[in-house]
Design a protein around this motif. Structure first.
Motif, mmCIF file in Angstrom:
data_model
loop_
_atom_site.group_PDB
_atom_site.id
_atom_site.type_symbol
_atom_site.label_atom_id
_atom_site.label_comp_id
_atom_site.label_asym_id
_atom_site.label_seq_id
_atom_site.Cartn_x
_atom_site.Cartn_y
_atom_site.Cartn_z
ATOM 1 N N GLY A 92 0.780 -1.217 0.000
ATOM 2 C CA GLY A 92 0.000 0.000 0.000
ATOM 3 C C GLY A 92 0.822 1.283 0.000
ATOM 4 O O GLY A 92 0.684 2.121 -0.904
ATOM 5 N N PRO A 93 1.701 1.503 0.995
ATOM 6 C CA PRO A 93 2.471 2.746 1.040
ATOM 7 C C PRO A 93 3.341 3.003 -0.187
ATOM 8 O O PRO A 93 3.309 4.122 -0.728
ATOM 9 C CB PRO A 93 3.312 2.587 2.319
ATOM 10 C CG PRO A 93 2.483 1.700 3.184
ATOM 11 C CD PRO A 93 1.844 0.728 2.249
ATOM 12 N N PRO A 94 4.124 2.022 -0.680
ATOM 13 C CA PRO A 94 4.921 2.326 -1.876
ATOM 14 C C PRO A 94 4.075 2.632 -3.106
ATOM 15 O O PRO A 94 4.469 3.456 -3.936
ATOM 16 C CB PRO A 94 5.763 1.053 -2.089
ATOM 17 C CG PRO A 94 5.116 -0.002 -1.279
ATOM 18 C CD PRO A 94 4.465 0.694 -0.138
ATOM 19 N N VAL A 95 2.914 2.004 -3.241
ATOM 20 C CA VAL A 95 2.047 2.299 -4.381
ATOM 21 C C VAL A 95 1.510 3.721 -4.283
ATOM 22 O O VAL A 95 1.452 4.448 -5.288
ATOM 23 C CB VAL A 95 0.894 1.281 -4.457
ATOM 24 C CG1 VAL A 95 -0.157 1.724 -5.473
ATOM 25 C CG2 VAL A 95 1.429 -0.094 -4.850
ATOM 26 N N LEU A 96 1.140 4.167 -3.090
ATOM 27 C CA LEU A 96 0.678 5.544 -2.908
ATOM 28 C C LEU A 96 1.788 6.542 -3.240
ATOM 29 O O LEU A 96 1.548 7.557 -3.910
ATOM 30 C CB LEU A 96 0.203 5.753 -1.470
ATOM 31 C CG LEU A 96 -1.072 5.006 -1.051
ATOM 32 C CD1 LEU A 96 -1.412 5.321 0.402
ATOM 33 C CD2 LEU A 96 -2.231 5.375 -1.952
ATOM 34 N N LEU A 97 3.002 6.252 -2.801
ATOM 35 C CA LEU A 97 4.128 7.135 -3.119
ATOM 36 C C LEU A 97 4.406 7.150 -4.618
ATOM 37 O O LEU A 97 4.709 8.202 -5.194
ATOM 38 C CB LEU A 97 5.368 6.689 -2.356
ATOM 39 C CG LEU A 97 5.330 6.828 -0.830
ATOM 40 C CD1 LEU A 97 6.654 6.372 -0.236
ATOM 41 C CD2 LEU A 97 5.033 8.252 -0.409
ATOM 42 N N ALA A 98 4.304 5.989 -5.268
ATOM 43 C CA ALA A 98 4.525 5.921 -6.713
ATOM 44 C C ALA A 98 3.489 6.750 -7.459
ATOM 45 O O ALA A 98 3.802 7.409 -8.462
ATOM 46 C CB ALA A 98 4.480 4.468 -7.185
ATOM 47 N N ALA A 99 2.242 6.733 -6.986
ATOM 48 C CA ALA A 99 1.202 7.553 -7.611
ATOM 49 C C ALA A 99 1.527 9.035 -7.467
ATOM 50 O O ALA A 99 1.338 9.819 -8.412
ATOM 51 C CB ALA A 99 -0.151 7.239 -6.976
ATOM 52 N N ILE A 100 2.028 9.425 -6.312
ATOM 53 C CA ILE A 100 2.417 10.824 -6.098
ATOM 54 C C ILE A 100 3.546 11.213 -7.041
ATOM 55 O O ILE A 100 3.514 12.280 -7.678
ATOM 56 C CB ILE A 100 2.834 11.041 -4.624
ATOM 57 C CG1 ILE A 100 1.625 10.881 -3.703
ATOM 58 C CG2 ILE A 100 3.458 12.423 -4.440
ATOM 59 C CD1 ILE A 100 1.980 10.913 -2.224
ATOM 60 N N VAL A 101 4.546 10.349 -7.152
ATOM 61 C CA VAL A 101 5.687 10.639 -8.025
ATOM 62 C C VAL A 101 5.239 10.740 -9.477
ATOM 63 O O VAL A 101 5.619 11.672 -10.206
ATOM 64 C CB VAL A 101 6.774 9.557 -7.877
ATOM 65 C CG1 VAL A 101 7.887 9.780 -8.901
ATOM 66 C CG2 VAL A 101 7.353 9.575 -6.471
ATOM 67 N N GLY A 102 4.432 9.770 -9.923
ATOM 68 C CA GLY A 102 3.971 9.778 -11.308
ATOM 69 C C GLY A 102 3.194 11.031 -11.656
ATOM 70 O O GLY A 102 3.370 11.605 -12.739
#
Length: 255
Positions: A92-102
């Motif tokens: 969950g947390p890394p996917v949320l961060l990846a969405a922010i970065v993208g």
């Protein structure tokens, strides 16, 4: 017309899958304990937001550009190392961060479809790569004794981290270059050599920095963290220097 229609269908499918994965990531994250997991995640979110604007341009061999690779992926990798393994075992947390970065790295682009697709591929690639990372770490840790207070030794993370970096790069950067080419009406799906060199350099720097950040957390020291920040800052400065040099050459040729 057939190619464009198929292209839009695939884009819609990727976006729909990414939306489902993002909702699942939000659900997984909200299940984490507040103090032990969510407060460190808040710090990672702030760092990710601050670094997302530091990017490398991704262009195809036709000179078509429309995407970015950010040094903030270092914090995405760190989140994978922290959360995709026990005791949390969640992507969950890394996917949320990846969405922010993208989103943050491409939202200033005029092509909104590229922003949506870049964010979607960042979510999908991180979800898949982080899940595989967690499986590999669990497999390797079953053959390795824990160290300290139960934390896994660093060498257990190294091979899965390499797999994570390669898979995330293949599923996000290359796929984004393919989308930009089709969306611009071209049919060359290969990133330019310069884009490959710099995006791979950024990817390796982010992976190395994530290892140093993880070591700093495990050893409760700041020296590793400072070294990790130095690596990604140096790579970004070198890229900016190269961009300025190339711009000066283009201006000289035009004159």
């Amino acid at each position: 017309l057939v190619v464009v229609r198929d292209h839009r269908t695939r884009n819609a499918a990727v976006t729909a899958v990414a939306a489902v994965m993002l909702l699942a990531a939000v659900f997984f994250t909200l299940e984490l304990p507040l103090v032990a997991s969510l407060l460190p995640l808040l710090m990672l979110v702030l760092l990710t937001l601050a670094a997302s604007g530091l990017t490398v341009s991704v262009t195809t061999t036709d000179g078509i550009g429309g995407s970015r690779k950010s040094i903030a992926d270092a914090f995405v990798f760190l989140a994978v190392m922290l959360y995709a393994v026990p005791p949390t075992t969640t992507v969950g947390p890394p996917v949320l961060l990846a969405a922010i970065v993208g989103f943050m790295s491409t939202y200033r682009l005029t092509n909104r479809r590229a922003t949506v697709f870049t964010t979607a591929t960042a979510i999908v690639s991180t979800f898949v790569a982080a899940s595989l990372y967690g499986w590999l770490v669990n497999f390797l840790s079953s053959q390795s004794a824990p160290v300290g207070d139960g934390a896994l030794s660093l060498h257990v993370h190294l091979v899965p981290l390499c797999v994570l970096a390669v898979l995330q790069y293949a599923l996000s950067t290359v796929a984004t270059a393919w989308f930009v080419s089709i969306d611009a009406g071209a049919f060359t799906f290969v990133p330019s050599k310069e884009s490959v060199v710099w995006t791979l350099t950024i990817q390796l720097a982010c992976a190395a920095s994530a290892v140093l950040f993880y070591s700093a957390i495990q050893n409760k020291g700041v020296s590793y963290a400072l070294l990790g920040l130095l690596i990604i800052a140096l790579v970004q400065l070198l890229y900016r220097f190269n961009e300025k040099r190339m711009e000066d050459l283009r201006c000289a040729e035009a004159e």
